[in-house]
Design an enzyme around this catalytic site. Structure first.
Site, PDB file in Angstrom:
ATOM      1  N   LYS A   1       0.854  -1.191   0.000  1.00 13.88           N
ATOM      2  CA  LYS A   1       0.000   0.000   0.000  1.00 13.88           C
ATOM      3  C   LYS A   1       0.883   1.232   0.000  1.00 13.88           C
ATOM      4  O   LYS A   1       1.833   1.322   0.795  1.00 13.88           O
ATOM      5  CB  LYS A   1      -0.826   0.022   1.277  1.00 13.88           C
ATOM      6  CG  LYS A   1      -2.283  -0.318   1.081  1.00 13.88           C
ATOM      7  CD  LYS A   1      -2.962  -0.232   2.428  1.00 13.88           C
ATOM      8  CE  LYS A   1      -4.438  -0.123   2.304  1.00 13.88           C
ATOM      9  NZ  LYS A   1      -5.060   0.024   3.625  1.00 13.88           N
TER      10      LYS A   1
HETATM   11  C1  E4P Z   1      -8.367   0.198   3.970  1.00 14.50           C
HETATM   12  O1  E4P Z   1      -7.629   0.009   3.030  1.00 14.50           O
HETATM   13  C2  E4P Z   1      -8.389   1.472   4.718  1.00 14.50           C
HETATM   14  O2  E4P Z   1      -7.162   1.696   5.321  1.00 14.50           O
HETATM   15  C3  E4P Z   1      -9.516   1.470   5.717  1.00 14.50           C
HETATM   16  O3  E4P Z   1     -10.698   0.998   5.088  1.00 14.50           O
HETATM   17  C4  E4P Z   1      -9.745   2.830   6.353  1.00 14.50           C
HETATM   18  O4  E4P Z   1     -10.914   2.782   7.127  1.00 14.50           O
HETATM   19  P1  E4P Z   1     -11.290   3.918   8.211  1.00 14.50           P
HETATM   20  O5  E4P Z   1     -11.598   5.166   7.478  1.00 14.50           O
HETATM   21  O6  E4P Z   1     -12.505   3.358   8.912  1.00 14.50           O
HETATM   22  O7  E4P Z   1     -10.098   4.043   9.097  1.00 14.50           O
END
Ligand code: E4P
Length: 219
Positions: free
Chosen positions: A83
């Site tokens: 990522k």
């Molecule tokens: C996934 O890739 C993201 O990091 C995650 O869905 C973020 O979610 P949040 O906004 O609830 O922290």
């Protein structure tokens, strides 16, 4: 639509995988922190449970740092996806990593133009955050509609992962809009199974079955 779990909880991942309902996993530093386990150990375990992509995030800010992290993460399992944040440095890292065959997930995407740039740079996955947009009174699902259309218009290979999902309506709308993937926190995943009329129906059938047995026993 593919369903990913947005968690590093291995019990929850195993449970969803046992039903054939976990096509991949996404993590971030906050998700890893919640489990209180060693980053590498937990990712290796997740990567051995499921065949699908497992997204792993570092905290580097320069392309060089992100590339270094991604090369390390890629050693943790065959299905690891690195990522990287939606920044110019992040997209520079995407370009380098895609040439090396390391798949990337561009995260923290909040506009269609950011998504377009990520697709052009060669991202394998793009993660628009719908819940965080809703939180600031912008319609997160509108971004999914826009980005889905843009990727389709030009046949980009990148897949959209609807992220920051907060409730089942986000999931249903993602599927209606043709998003490739939605990544779900376990509580949202569990809510997808429930309907009060299903519970009521099961209870009623159980009661009627018992009544029928009792009346047969009396004959
Ligand atoms: C996934 O890739 C993201 O990091 C995650 O869905 C973020 O979610 P949040 O906004 O609830 O922290």
């Amino acid at each position: 639509m593919k369903i990913f779990l947005d968690t590093a909880n291995v019990e929850k991942i195993r449970k969803a995988a046992s039903m054939g309902l976990c096509d991949g996993v996404t993590t971030n530093p906050s998700i890893i922190m919640k489990e209180g386990r060693d980053h590498k150990a937990v990712i290796k375990e997740i990567s051995s449970i499921i065949d699908g992509p497992v997204s792993v995030e570092g905290v580097g800010t320069t392309a060089e740092e992100m590339v270094k992290d991604a090369r390390e993460f890629a050693k943790w399992g065959k299905n690891i996806v690195a990522k990287v944040p939606m920044t110019p440095e992040g997209l520079r890292a995407v370009k380098i990593l895609s040439k090396e065959g390391i798949r990337t997930n561009v995260t923290l995407v909040f506009s269609a133009n950011q998504g377009l740039l990520a697709a052009k740079a060669g991202a394998s996955y793009i993660s628009p955050f719908v819940g965080r947009l809703d939180d600031i009174s912008q319609d997160g699902m509108e971004l999914i509609a826009d980005l889905t259309q843009i990727l389709d218009n030009y046949g980009y290979e990148a897949e959209i992962i609807v992220a920051s999902v907060r409730h089942p309506v986000h999931v249903m709308l993602s599927a209606k809009l043709g998003a490739h993937i939605a990544t779900l926190p376990p509580d949202v995943f569990e809510k997808l199974f429930s309907h009060p009329l299903t519970d009521k129906g099961i209870k009623q059938f159980e009661e009627d079955y018992k009544k029928a047995q009792q009346s047969q026993a009396k004959k």
